[in-house]
Design a protein around this motif. Structure first.
Motif, PDB file in Angstrom:
ATOM      1  N   UNK A 169       0.627  -1.302   0.072  1.00 32.50           N
ATOM      2  CA  UNK A 169       0.116   0.022   0.097  1.00 32.50           C
ATOM      3  C   UNK A 169       0.703   1.296   0.094  1.00 32.50           C
ATOM      4  N   UNK A 170       1.899   1.185  -0.735  1.00 30.09           N
ATOM      5  CA  UNK A 170       2.510   2.772  -1.261  1.00 30.09           C
ATOM      6  C   UNK A 170       1.717   3.717  -1.634  1.00 30.09           C
ATOM      7  N   UNK A 221      -5.625   0.219  -9.084  1.00 29.71           N
ATOM      8  CA  UNK A 221      -4.565   0.110  -8.091  1.00 29.71           C
ATOM      9  C   UNK A 221      -4.067  -1.323  -7.854  1.00 29.71           C
ATOM     10  N   UNK A 222      -4.811  -2.337  -7.554  1.00 33.54           N
ATOM     11  CA  UNK A 222      -4.503  -3.671  -7.747  1.00 33.54           C
ATOM     12  C   UNK A 222      -4.518  -4.060  -9.110  1.00 33.54           C
ATOM     13  N   UNK A 223      -5.317  -3.669  -9.950  1.00 35.21           N
ATOM     14  CA  UNK A 223      -5.372  -3.950 -11.328  1.00 35.21           C
ATOM     15  C   UNK A 223      -4.395  -3.124 -12.025  1.00 35.21           C
ATOM     16  N   UNK A 224      -4.399  -3.513 -13.408  1.00 40.12           N
ATOM     17  CA  UNK A 224      -3.433  -2.916 -14.254  1.00 40.12           C
ATOM     18  C   UNK A 224      -3.953  -1.875 -15.336  1.00 40.12           C
ATOM     19  N   UNK A 230       5.443   3.063 -16.142  1.00 38.22           N
ATOM     20  CA  UNK A 230       4.673   1.911 -16.858  1.00 38.22           C
ATOM     21  C   UNK A 230       3.272   2.059 -16.101  1.00 38.22           C
ATOM     22  N   UNK A 231       2.244   2.538 -16.767  1.00 33.84           N
ATOM     23  CA  UNK A 231       1.055   2.777 -16.311  1.00 33.84           C
ATOM     24  C   UNK A 231       0.289   1.591 -16.409  1.00 33.84           C
ATOM     25  N   UNK A 232       0.601   0.417 -16.823  1.00 36.05           N
ATOM     26  CA  UNK A 232      -0.127  -0.833 -16.666  1.00 36.05           C
ATOM     27  C   UNK A 232       0.221  -1.879 -15.666  1.00 36.05           C
ATOM     28  N   UNK A 233       1.092  -1.183 -14.878  1.00 34.75           N
ATOM     29  CA  UNK A 233       1.748  -1.958 -13.660  1.00 34.75           C
ATOM     30  C   UNK A 233       0.855  -1.836 -12.393  1.00 34.75           C
ATOM     31  N   UNK A 234       0.430  -3.117 -11.956  1.00 36.50           N
ATOM     32  CA  UNK A 234      -0.285  -3.062 -10.742  1.00 36.50           C
ATOM     33  C   UNK A 234       0.298  -2.282  -9.648  1.00 36.50           C
ATOM     34  N   UNK A 235      -0.161  -1.423  -9.079  1.00 38.34           N
ATOM     35  CA  UNK A 235       0.332  -0.564  -7.933  1.00 38.34           C
ATOM     36  C   UNK A 235       0.883  -1.092  -6.787  1.00 38.34           C
ATOM     37  N   UNK A 236      -0.329  -2.061  -6.367  1.00 40.86           N
ATOM     38  CA  UNK A 236       0.056  -3.255  -5.228  1.00 40.86           C
ATOM     39  C   UNK A 236       1.177  -3.977  -5.507  1.00 40.86           C
ATOM     40  N   UNK A 237       1.093  -4.616  -6.610  1.00 39.15           N
ATOM     41  CA  UNK A 237       2.332  -5.548  -7.138  1.00 39.15           C
ATOM     42  C   UNK A 237       3.697  -4.821  -6.891  1.00 39.15           C
ATOM     43  N   UNK A 238       3.695  -3.603  -7.562  1.00 41.59           N
ATOM     44  CA  UNK A 238       4.854  -2.831  -7.400  1.00 41.59           C
ATOM     45  C   UNK A 238       5.417  -2.516  -6.067  1.00 41.59           C
ATOM     46  N   UNK A 239       4.386  -2.265  -5.240  1.00 44.24           N
ATOM     47  CA  UNK A 239       4.577  -1.943  -3.877  1.00 44.24           C
ATOM     48  C   UNK A 239       5.012  -3.000  -3.060  1.00 44.24           C
ATOM     49  N   UNK A 240       4.530  -4.058  -3.276  1.00 44.95           N
ATOM     50  CA  UNK A 240       5.090  -5.239  -2.583  1.00 44.95           C
ATOM     51  C   UNK A 240       6.446  -5.931  -2.864  1.00 44.95           C
ATOM     52  N   UNK A 263      11.183  -1.755  -8.796  1.00 47.83           N
ATOM     53  CA  UNK A 263      12.078  -0.819  -8.012  1.00 47.83           C
ATOM     54  C   UNK A 263      12.213   0.250  -9.057  1.00 47.83           C
ATOM     55  N   UNK A 264      12.452   0.241 -10.118  1.00 48.42           N
ATOM     56  CA  UNK A 264      12.399   1.235 -11.197  1.00 48.42           C
ATOM     57  C   UNK A 264      11.328   2.048 -11.346  1.00 48.42           C
ATOM     58  N   UNK A 265      10.125   1.435 -10.926  1.00 52.19           N
ATOM     59  CA  UNK A 265       8.886   2.316 -10.803  1.00 52.19           C
ATOM     60  C   UNK A 265       8.554   2.916  -9.365  1.00 52.19           C
TER      61      UNK A 265
END
Length: 611
Positions: free
Chosen positions: A344-345, A477-480, A386-396, A404-406
């Motif tokens: 949840x960043x 947010x969790x979706x892409x 990357x606008x299609x990356x899940x934000x929750x996946x990126x955070x975790x 990490x680049x995102x």
């Protein structure tokens, strides 16, 4: 965290009233006692002595953190530790094996009495190679004997296996000329020794201390004591010089937050770097529950320094909402050497950054047009990620590639997520509630000492708000699925539009820190420069009869200049001095921005921005 002048970094950790109680009562017999010697500094190294708690194990490990909350990078602070030794009560050395960069295994641990080691600072080794290249300076350490010690405590003190929840007592001996600035309570009255008690390791780590010649101011904002502390190597910047702007800003923040008040004392530690090879390079800030450490270049003109402090500290201060008050188990039980990151960043950093922008228009520090510029800029900057990356996946997974680049998108798209959620809640509640109300509800539901389960947060938010909020979080947010910001902004009558912005009269001036000269860099000249025949490479010495250099450039108020008024600038060009005279020419450029275009939505828009 951004390793640049506009850097933001970030996350807060746990705090509780038990800290104050422990400080008043002292620690128990089964505790960890630490001694840090800031007087006998040899070869730019500080000696640390740790009196160990009793154990029934044959072996015990002692670890210095690999990572600390808010940095989102594995920095391995153990690499700065050397000459690690363990002893029994008679002073006999015990066998020690270093198992990785940050951990030491001690044999015959039942007889362990104390350990000792030397600490090197991180500022000396920074190269300024960009994000992720060095330890982020606000999370780093400085050892400058007799002048300054930046004690981010995770760089000096570690923990024994399974004993992080024991009380810690830290005794620091220091020169009488240096004062230790911190939000902790010093229980020793002497002039050369400070004693700090915390109920557990996590709270020690969240309490930085900066030792330097005293330069601080204090003020109270709605029941919270604020302390502004400055270390300026040359003495050109003082706490007094930045306090008025800080007080104005933090008063507005407290008014905006209302009844969210998780700490009674808050300390801002500002370290100004010379930017020399052996000094800090990573500018920005790191948030703690009751403090913020900030590193910025000392050479900055005062007005720029004040502006950066406003931008940086406003973000950091809002972390008292999340994750200080609202956080997941991953943060409550943070593992410093094998961390599991929260999903949840978007909330910890994104909503925090959104509040740092929203409160300014809410409290009248900026106007609507300025707020729209801030949001338009975030929309534009988010396109580089990357606008299609899940934000929750990126955070975790933020500690590893490609996630990490995102990370820096938490300050762009993360803030825009907060904006969209705010608008949805305003629309569904007819303007009566917004995302700040949601944060207030979550703080009551959880709070400093109660964490939430990561995978349950969206359901809780949906229950406290509306199904549409839950749909948005799951989809974007969790979706892409990328967010159509125009669709949400249209709900409050705001749309994309071409807007005119005033061009700067000068380009960003190049500064020679040794000569203190102000030079115009080679770049496309503005209309103002063309009108006066100013060129790249010109060194500005005098404007309208007043001499300017690095020391007083902050006194130059170019925004007060009017179109057509006379102006005279003395320059040095190719070693020769000449005076250029003419009239002020103000030019504008058109950029894609945001404007309020639908008057029928003005009530909802006003509730969004002002209520």
């Amino acid at each position: 965290m951004k390793k640049s002048i506009i850097a933001l970094a970030f996350v807060a950790f746990l705090w509780s009233n038990t800290t104050v109680n422990a400080q008043k009562k002292g620690v128990s017999k089964q505790d960890v006692k630490v001694g840090i010697d800031l007087i006998d500094v040899k070869d730019d190294k500080v000696k640390v002595t740790v009196q160990a708690p009793k154990t029934n194990s044959d072996k015990i490990t002692y670890s210095i953190p690999k990572i600390v909350p808010g940095t989102y990078s594995e920095d391995n602070y153990g690499k700065y530790i050397e000459d690690f030794k363990a002893f029994d009560a008679k002073g006999t050395a015990l066998a020690v094996t270093k198992t990785d960069d940050n951990t030491w295994s001690i044999s015959n641990a039942k007889n362990l009495s104390k350990i000792t080691y030397l600490v090197n600072d991180t500022y000396d080794t920074e190269k300024g190679g960009g994000f992720g290249a060095d330890i982020f300076s606000p999370a780093g350490t400085n050892i400058d004997a007799g002048k300054n010690f930046m004690l981010n405590t995770h760089g000096f003190v570690g923990y024994f296996q399974d004993k992080k929840d024991l009380p810690y007592q830290v005794t620091i001996t220091h020169p009488e000329t240096l004062w230790g600035a911190t939000s902790m309570i010093d229980t020793d009255a002497s002039a050369t020794k400070d004693v700090f008690n915390t109920p557990r390791y996590a709270e020690l780590v969240e309490n930085p201390i900066m030792y330097a010649k005293p330069d601080y101011t204090s003020f109270n904002v709605n029941g919270m004591d604020i302390q502004i502390v400055v270390y300026s190597p040359s003495g050109k910047v003082t706490a007094e010089s930045i306090t008025p702007e800080m007080k104005k800003m933090m008063t507005a923040q407290k008014t905006f937050l209302g009844n969210i008040n998780s700490t009674k004392k808050y300390t801002v530690l500002l370290y100004l770097s010379t930017m020399k090879p052996d000094d800090a390079k990573g500018t920005g800030a790191l948030e703690h529950p009751t403090a913020t450490t900030v590193v910025l270049p000392e050479m900055l003109p005062l007005h720029q320094l004040q502006g950066l402090m406003k931008d940086i500290v406003s973000h950091e201060f809002f972390h008292i909402v999340t994750p200080l008050t609202i956080h997941s188990n991953e943060i409550q039980y943070f593992d410093y050497n094998a961390p599991k990151m929260s999903q949840h960043l978007w909330m910890y950093e994104g909503v925090t950054e959104y509040f740092a922008n929203l409160f300014q228009v809410n409290q009248g520090l900026i106007d609507e047009a300025d707020f729209y510029k801030l949001m338009a800029k975030k929309i534009e900057q988010s396109k580089s990620f990357v606008d299609t990356m899940s934000f929750t996946a990126m955070s975790a997974n933020v500690l590893k590639s490609p996630y990490k680049e995102q990370y820096l998108n938490v300050y762009e798209k993360g803030a825009l997520i907060g904006m969209c959620v705010d608008i949805i809640i305003r629309e569904k509640s007819n303007g009566e509630r917004g995302i700040l109300n949601l944060m207030q509800q979550l703080s009551k539901e959880y709070g400093v000492e109660k964490a939430f389960n990561d995978n349950e947060l969206f359901a809780k938010i949906t229950a406290l708000t509306y199904p549409e909020v839950g749909d948005f979080l799951r989809t974007h947010v969790s979706g892409s699925t990328p967010i159509n910001y125009e669709a949400y902004l249209s709900k409050v009558g705001v749309a994309k539009a071409v807007v005119k912005v005033r061009e700067n009269k000068f380009h960003q001036l190049t500064v020679d820190p040794e000569k203190k000269e102000l030079m115009i860099p080679d770049s496309e000249p503005t209309a103002f420069m063309k009108a006066l025949d100013l060129r790249g490479g010109d060194i500005i010495t005098t404007i309208n009869g007043t001499k300017y250099n690095l020391d007083n450039i902050s006194d130059l108020k170019t925004d007060d200049w009017k179109e057509g008024e006379p102006i005279s600038i003395t320059i040095k060009r190719e070693g020769k001095e000449q005076t250029l005279s003419g009239k002020v020419k103000i030019s504008f450029k058109e950029i894609e921005g945001l404007l309020a275009t639908d008057a029928s939505k003005s009530n909802l828009k006003n509730a969004w921005l002002k209520k």
